[in-house]
Design an enzyme around this catalytic site. Structure first.
Site: not given
Lengths: 326, 459
Positions: B112, B405, B445
């Site tokens: 990510c 996301h 993160c």
């Protein structure tokens, strides 16, 4: 590391590692004979005779690279040229099996329960090493539910002992005739409660230890036992299928103890170091398919890995510690 | 300042240099950005590939900044869920875009953090004088994710190609069982633990005692702020509609605490602690792509572009979640203190703090760690707690809980949005006859226990 008489003086040198399939068949026939014969039935409940004072030896055992890769991948380890300690057990196990199936071994092979396992590895065994494997039985002890015995396997490379494994098994319902000093190492071998998993809300305010939060989760499908059998060669019917497990009184096949113990070791990863003591105590068996919550935690200089089933059922505790003072 | 005195000095102030210094540093600026609106998986972009989406985002950037036919220094982007055929995804997107075909490209992948790492890597090249301009990007399609063959079938097919004789081929085929034909189920699990990211976060959430109410409040704020930002035109210069989608499809500006409280927990249900993580306070699977235009001051001037913010420095961290030392998504809790320490900054010196909302609880655990005296002393080696982030500086235009996301696209979304905001705020200050450094922190993160943090300063 053991309280028994230690390595027997007599040796039977086998020409090669015996095939496990044949050993199981022989063991099954012997177990059946013991149960069916009038003498065998009368023997149940009577003291079992002593262990034969003999070690079985196979020299020059080597690992096959593809076999090693299959084992490492099943456990989620990288296929390095270093043999995982559990793979050395796989190589040595048939020699221990030949001890248990030899005439004069006092306990029935089939249905034996693996209570605990302890491995000391002084240095890593590498692909290409020629292993001399010596196995014997010792410490026949009474146990609340039968008789326990330890199978010891010692592995030497170039005359140096590099790996020693001690597997403690329980033969249910067989009374031991010798020794009365203990119930064997570690494992309680109970089918239920374990020591934790109190089912509290995790706050621990009432003074009980809350269940440790998992660091990993194993999803073990129904064919887990067959997969381990394929890489270990250990085709104990207890692990293979519903039908074969039922024949031995289990409703479902069980995960192999050396599979879960080795996977717990793999979970620790390279942090386990090169020279180590790897212990496993088995609680409630893992009935397949199963989901096991796993908690890795520091314990002194090493690690503890706890496997807990749904509902807080304790399956196994594995300890990994650096080997010191050798 | 001589080149030698700037070497290894990541704290180079914006505007200290002009022109490239070989081996030295000069500022690298964010000059603009463009992304697609983010769609929910299986939604508007259900049949668009990573390549389609990245090309669309790139073309929008080219159009917005007049870069048609331009040879940009380098384009770096990536995807997390990536087909093996897309080994050169970014270069293929460049070839399919209006940029000059002589624009080089490379792929990045850091879970990510891919998008943010692409920004950092290219900004570093600009600071070193290796590039004058660059485009960083990221894309992910949860809808068009690769489905893998069962390992046994895959191995058999590979062995089949190597088999020389008909007998050998038959022997390979004879190995196959009907069950081998089933595809491998795609999982979002950590390979070493078998736990999904949500389950990992649920464990960390329990460790830090984060409440359901706090998570729902953070999720609500994210939706409200993103909705307000869309209404205020914040994204007019940052987003190009695609496939009929003009806003982020996941956005529910009219959601409420009551609606969020009604959702059932989906993660952490097997733990002793109460399960608090729902579909409302976790990010959904999303499709989308983002890009960020980077360049030197000179290149910006030549192209009539206004620098928004300098990419000052970055820090990566990783945590040992395998042995349960720290939560999977808590690496930024270590990266950020190290990054700020290098610059003599504290959290209160930041005007804007962007903490990627993988889950509402991820943000709250990170903040809790920074506010903890024990964590500060024992884990960060500080005298006490690291500090507090004021709520009005945190994710001011909403973040991933509302926007969605698409893994690798998140870094680019955040960097472009915050850089524009930095620029706007400094311009406001100047208009009021005031000037001071206006800084932003970006923290993301990532799977594998990774975390990337970057420091930006308004230009």
């Amino acid at each position: 590391m053991t309280d028994g008489p230690g390595r027997p003086r007599r040796e039977t040198v086998l020409p090669a590692v015996p095939a496990l399939g044949g050993l199981y068949a022989a063991g099954a026939r012997a177990s059946l004979r013991a149960r069916l014969s009038p003498a065998g039935r009368a023997a149940a409940g009577r003291p079992a005779p002593a262990l034969p004072d003999v070690a079985h030896v196979v020299r020059g055992v080597t690992a096959d690279a593809d076999h090693l890769t299959a084992y490492q991948h099943l456990l989620g380890e990288s296929a390095t040229d270093t043999l995982p300690p559990g793979f050395v057990h796989v190589l040595a196990f048939p020699v221990a099996m030949s001890v248990m199936t030899a005439p004069g071994f006092p306990l029935p092979l089939l249905g034996m329960v693996h209570l605990a396992n302890r491995v000391e590895q002084r240095r890593p065994v590498r692909l290409g090493d020629r292993l001399d494997v010596r196995a014997w039985a010792q410490d026949l002890h009474p146990h609340p539910r039968g008789t326990s015995v330890r199978l010891v396997a010692e592995v030497e490379v170039d005359g140096e002992t590099v790996w020693t494994g001690v597997s403690t098994y329980l033969a249910k319902g067989v009374a031991a005739g010798v020794g009365a000093e203990g119930t064997g190492m570690g494992g309680t071998g109970t089918d239920g409660t374990g020591t934790d998993g109190t089912g509290t809300d995790g706050t621990g305010t009432d003074g009980t230890d809350p269940r440790p939060l998992p660091t990993a989760r194993w999803r073990l499908p129904a064919d887990t036992g067959r997969r381990y059998a394929a890489v270990s060669g250990d085709r104990n019917p207890l692990h293979l299928s519903v039908a074969t497990a039922r024949a031995l009184g289990q409703p479902r096949p069980l995960a192999h103890g050396m599979h879960t113990a080795a996977r717990a070791l793999a979970q620790v990863g390279p942090a386990r170091g090169d020279a180590l003591v790897w212990t496993a105590t088995f609680g409630s068996p893992v009935r397949l398919p199963a989901t096991v919550d796993v908690a890795v935690a520091r314990a002194g200089d090493g690690w503890t890995v706890t496997g807990t089933g749904r509902g807080g059922r304790h399956h196994l505790t594995v300890g990994v510690a650096p080997l010191v003072g050798t | 300042m001589t080149p030698s005195s700037t070497l290894g000095d990541p704290g180079t102030r914006v505007g200290d240099h002009s022109g490239a210094v070989p081996g030295g540093t000069r500022p690298a600026y964010v000059l603009g950005g463009n992304r697609t609106p983010f769609a929910r998986a299986g939604g508007r972009y259900a049949h668009a590939s990573n390549l389609d989406l990245l090309t669309a985002a790139l073309d929008g950037l080219v159009a917005r900044h007049g870069l048609q036919g331009e040879r940009v220094g380098e384009v770096a982007a990536g995807a997390v869920l990536k087909h093996s055929r897309d080994f050169n995804l970014t270069r293929e997107a460049v070839l399919g875009s209006a940029l000059s075909a002589t624009t080089p490209a490379y792929d990045v992948q850091q879970a990510c953090a891919t998008g943010l790492e692409a920004v950092v890597g290219l900004a570093n090249k600009i600071r070193l004088g290796q590039l004058e301009s660059a485009v960083a990007g990221g894309v992910d399609s949860a809808s068009d994710a690769p489905v893998a063959l069962n390992d046994r079938l895959r191995r058999a097919l590979l062995d089949l190609r190597r088999a020389r004789t008909p007998q050998a081929r038959l022997a390979v085929l004879a190995r196959l069982r009907p069950g081998d034909l089933a595809p491998e189920a795609p999982t979002a699990g950590e390979p070493r633990t078998g736990l999904s990211m949500g389950e990992h976060q649920a464990i960390t959430t329990a460790q830090w005692g984060i409440t359901r109410a706090a998570q729902d409040e953070l999720a609500l704020r994210s939706h409200q702020r993103l909705g307000a930002a869309w209404d205020a035109g914040v994204f007019d210069d940052l987003v190009t509609p695609y496939r009929g989608l003009v806003r982020d499809a996941n956005l529910r500006a009219d959601t409420s605490l009551e609606k969020l409280a009604a959702l059932k927990p989906v993660f952490g249900r097997g733990l002793d602690a109460p399960a608090t993580m729902t579909a409302g306070n976790s990010t959904p699977l999303t499709d989308g792509a983002s890009t960020v235009l980077l360049g030197s001051r000179e290149w910006a001037a030549e192209h009539g572009l206004t620098p928004w913010a300098a990419v000052v420095d970055a820090e990566v961290a990783a945590v040992d979640f395998v042995h349960g030392e720290d939560g999977l998504l808590l690496a930024p809790a270590f990266a950020v203190p190290r990054l700020l320490a290098r610059h003599g900054l504290a959290l209160e010196d930041l005007d804007l703090v962007e903490i990627h909302e993988a889950f509402a609880a991820t943000v709250l655990c990170t903040l809790a760690a920074w506010e903890s005296e024990t964590f500060g002393r024992e884990r960060l080696g500080l005298d006490g707690a690291f500090g507090t982030v004021k709520e009005d500086r945190l994710n001011v235009h909403g973040s991933s809980l509302a926007a969605g996301h698409p893994f690798a696209a998140t870094g680019g979304r955040v960097v472009a949005t915050v850089a524009q905001e930095l620029h706007r705020r400094r311009a406001e200050l100047r208009a009021a006859g005031e000037d001071r450094p206006v800084r932003a922190l970006v923290s993301v993160c990532a799977a594998g226990g990774l975390g990337v943090a970057a420091l930006l300063e308004a230009a």
